[in-house]
Enzyme design. Sequence first.
Site, PDB file in Angstrom:
ATOM      1  CG  ASP A  32      -2.030  -0.978   1.116  1.00  0.00           C
ATOM      2  OD1 ASP A  32      -2.074  -1.674   0.076  1.00  0.00           O
ATOM      3  OD2 ASP A  32      -2.833  -1.070   2.058  1.00  0.00           O
ATOM      4  CB  ALA A  33       3.908   2.149   1.870  1.00  0.00           C
ATOM      5  CD  GLU A  34       6.594   1.841  -4.672  1.00  0.00           C
ATOM      6  OE1 GLU A  34       7.145   2.188  -3.618  1.00  0.00           O
ATOM      7  OE2 GLU A  34       6.978   2.195  -5.806  1.00  0.00           O
ATOM      8  CG  ASP A  36      -0.872   5.146   0.102  1.00  0.00           C
ATOM      9  OD1 ASP A  36      -1.821   4.919  -0.673  1.00  0.00           O
ATOM     10  OD2 ASP A  36      -0.861   4.795   1.298  1.00  0.00           O
ATOM     11  CB  SER A  81     -36.530  -6.579  -6.928  1.00  0.00           C
ATOM     12  OG  SER A  81     -37.833  -6.988  -7.255  1.00  0.00           O
ATOM     13  CD  GLU A 111     -24.147 -13.671 -10.005  1.00  0.00           C
ATOM     14  OE1 GLU A 111     -24.530 -12.630  -9.441  1.00  0.00           O
ATOM     15  OE2 GLU A 111     -24.226 -13.872 -11.227  1.00  0.00           O
ATOM     16  CE  LYS A 113     -30.751 -10.501  -2.408  1.00  0.00           C
ATOM     17  NZ  LYS A 113     -30.587  -9.297  -1.633  1.00  0.00           N
ATOM     18  CG  ASP A 115     -26.978  -7.067   3.400  1.00  0.00           C
ATOM     19  OD1 ASP A 115     -27.841  -6.463   2.734  1.00  0.00           O
ATOM     20  OD2 ASP A 115     -27.137  -7.383   4.582  1.00  0.00           O
ATOM     21  NE  ARG A 134     -34.222  -2.547  -7.851  1.00  0.00           N
ATOM     22  CZ  ARG A 134     -35.253  -2.691  -7.031  1.00  0.00           C
ATOM     23  NH1 ARG A 134     -35.213  -2.159  -5.826  1.00  0.00           N
ATOM     24  NH2 ARG A 134     -36.319  -3.365  -7.418  1.00  0.00           N
ATOM     25  CD  GLU A 170     -25.862  -4.902  -3.509  1.00  0.00           C
ATOM     26  OE1 GLU A 170     -26.387  -4.852  -4.666  1.00  0.00           O
ATOM     27  OE2 GLU A 170     -26.533  -4.994  -2.468  1.00  0.00           O
ATOM     28  CE1 TYR A 220     -15.280  -8.316  -5.545  1.00  0.00           C
ATOM     29  CE2 TYR A 220     -16.657  -8.754  -3.630  1.00  0.00           C
ATOM     30  CZ  TYR A 220     -15.420  -8.771  -4.245  1.00  0.00           C
ATOM     31  OH  TYR A 220     -14.323  -9.241  -3.573  1.00  0.00           O
ATOM     32  CE  LYS A 287     -27.682 -12.833 -10.755  1.00  0.00           C
ATOM     33  NZ  LYS A 287     -26.697 -11.759 -10.972  1.00  0.00           N
ATOM     34  CE  LYS A 311     -32.640 -12.345   1.910  1.00  0.00           C
ATOM     35  NZ  LYS A 311     -33.818 -11.490   1.741  1.00  0.00           N
ATOM     36  CB  CYS A 405     -21.332  -8.542  44.317  1.00  0.00           C
ATOM     37  SG  CYS A 405     -21.276 -10.134  43.491  1.00  0.00           S
ATOM     38  CB  CYS A 408     -20.648 -12.350  47.308  1.00  0.00           C
ATOM     39  SG  CYS A 408     -19.682 -10.914  46.830  1.00  0.00           S
ATOM     40  CB  CYS A 435     -17.884  -8.434  42.674  1.00  0.00           C
ATOM     41  SG  CYS A 435     -17.826  -9.278  44.253  1.00  0.00           S
ATOM     42  CB  CYS A 441     -17.476 -13.057  45.146  1.00  0.00           C
ATOM     43  SG  CYS A 441     -18.814 -13.041  43.945  1.00  0.00           S
TER      44      CYS A 441
END
Length: 781
Positions: A32-34, A36, A81, A111, A113, A115, A134, A170, A220, A287, A311, A405, A408, A435, A441
């Site tokens: 990541d640093a590279e 950036d 939908s 695939e 689903k 969220d 949508r 999504e 995605y 699908k 689901k 408590c 006790c 406590c 206790c």
Amino acid sequence: MSDIQNQLEQLRRQIDEHNYRYYVEDAPSIPDAEYDRLLRELQALEEAHPDLVTPESPTQRVGARPASAFGEVAHEVPMLSLGNAMTPDEFQAFAERVEKGLGRAAAWCCEPKLDGLAVSLLYENGVLVRGATRGDGSTGEDITQNVRTVRAIPLKLRGDFPARLEVRGEVFMSKSGFEAMNQKALETGDKLFANPRNAAAGSLRQLDSRITAKRPLAFYAYGLGVVEGAALPASQFGRLQWLKTLGLPVSQEVQQRTSLAEVEAYHAQLLAKRNDLDFDIDGAVIKVDAVADQDELGFVSRAPRWAIAWKYPAQEELTVLEDVEFQVGRTGAITPVAKLKPVFVGGVTVSNATLHNADEIARLGVKIGDTVIIRRAGDVIPQVVSVVEERRPLDARDIQFPARCPVCGAHVERETLKTHLKTRVIEREGTAYRCSGRLTCSAQLKQALIHFASRKALDIEGLGDVVVEKLVDAGLVASPVDIFTLSREAILGLEGFAELSTDKLRAAILRSKATPFARVLYGLGIPEVGEETAKLVAAKMGNVDNIRLAPLELLTSIPDVGREVAFHISEFFVEANNWRVVDGLRSQGLNFGEPDAKVALAPLSFADFINKLDIVGVGPGAAEKAAARFESLEQLIKTAEDEQDLFNALGGTKAAAKGLFSFFADAANRDHALEIERRLLALEVHWTSERELVEEGGLPLSGQTFVITGTLSVLSRDEAKAHLEALGAKVAGSVSKNTDVLVAGEKAGSKLAKAESLGVAVWDDNALMAFLREQGVTDAQ
Ligand code: IVH
């Protein structure tokens, strides 16, 4: 083209390529640093040449000024939908309808689903020109500025793209991104989001896209809208693969399946993986794969006949908080537990959820009687996510933390958090209530006993929570020691015990007396001392008397033991009651190490000792100087009676002289230092024993001075230091002509330069590891 333009293009191409590898191929090729660094380079170049900035440049994802409202977008192809299947039967019924409609079996594209939020992305001539929600399926909102900030969404397509392409997919927030964002919000006092979906929705619906740009959104693709100027692959799966070649990310979980049995297996496997995925899913979308078959099947109302969302059990549900109970844990922490109206969530019926502590209750603003959202993801304990305030009844009650408590009756005290500086401890108020009854206790006693008898500790088979509960309630056991004096009759008298089970338990108790020291130590339940730490402490300290005698300054020389852990260990053995338990167990024959075991740590050097006293103005460098000047602690204390003498002796370091002077002027500090020294002597890890070793040339690195700099790849610097010291080396903080070896890891800076200029030997990481291996250091693999 000018040089600058060339350079700009090249940088942009490189960044786009890394984006593609990261988001589409899921195989980043640079850190990541590279990445950036490249981005910053591009930014700087564009700042110097603002006329050469293009809208598709990777720098143009920072967000635009706030809009007053979103514009409208009419979808050329409606965004539909999906129908749902909640049970295997409902899925079966769907599949039968499909195969009946086609008159034959179908192939499937399976695939996850996702969220999040459905979006439409329009590319014209390969350039992202519009992003839309949508909406109601025919008209959505224009969120172009917002989708442009999502790094996974390419601003420009690659490969052989068509003239017009509408991609659907999504936008979501990864679980890790969500956690990190909420953590930050917690620190800055910002509003927390209940779950990744809400966070994604909230972020995407920001009128100020500069805010969206700061949110860790991902994307995605899962389908197409309008396409002009391309011959499309004939299957859903093929089309998604094609989208990948254009630079659009597609989930790795998308797979082709050729029979219904396989589809069912996919559904089950994805469910099993659900909690390991870094994004929330609420089902699988199944699908029909062949687009010709899809066309043949067509649509009913607003959903396709060729796809269904199968689901998974919801991980969040609404229910009512009926009451709050308070439980007492092993360390006395009082945990509020939500008593809920039973609700089916995450695949099980839940009637309890943790509320963590008083702060969490305040954060949620929850009252008894409230309707709350419960989340149960996988095996994680159910959590109260948020309160639905609109549904608060008039008679909702505040949650009161008990002052005594519930088990006790001892006082409940708010925990104090301790920050352990070298010699000072800073205390502040914590979030937990405890406590104060300790082992008197019964709740704490029971938890302590369960831990003591557990598998990784004494491993007493048959002494689980139920039996512990009975033993304590019957008044037979009031401390771990009592386990070993239980009579046969006493056990037999317990409900559920017969001759055989009694003898078995007695045999298991007897057997546990042979438990190795490390596990006995772990079984004592010292806060912060887990199995691994207990092993290290036992191995390095040899026996419990050595541990008790060891000053904190020595305990921290054990690998893995920081000040916090060392403090808990010291504090545990200072407590008379705990020591009584240890003594009692020892007289029962439990293993607390070899009586005359020696400490297996390198002696604390005088410099280290001075450094660990945490004296203002005395860092590692000054400590070394002082150690080199004075023969003994006594001599140092004596000289410290006069600040000027000290200053002269140290060769002119004012801050250090001042610090040492005022430190040793205090009798309590002198006594403290002398007491540590006394203990080091008793444990034979005093610096004079080091000197003897050096004189004898006893250890492989005796008399050698090492300096460590930079980042090592396998060991931490502290670990490397501990290993070198154990081999007799002195590890100093700065390079001088007295340095024998500089160990230089990654990003070694000025010390390396200095060593080179002084002609000091330099070892890289590999050389150090090779040497340690040669010396038989086992964790140098
Ligand atoms: S396909 C014609 N595939 O589920 C088919 N949708 O109820 C239209 N979703 O609003 C959708 N993952 O946001 C499809 N792999 C996936 C999906 C998916 C999530 C969402 C999508 C849509 C809703 C459909």
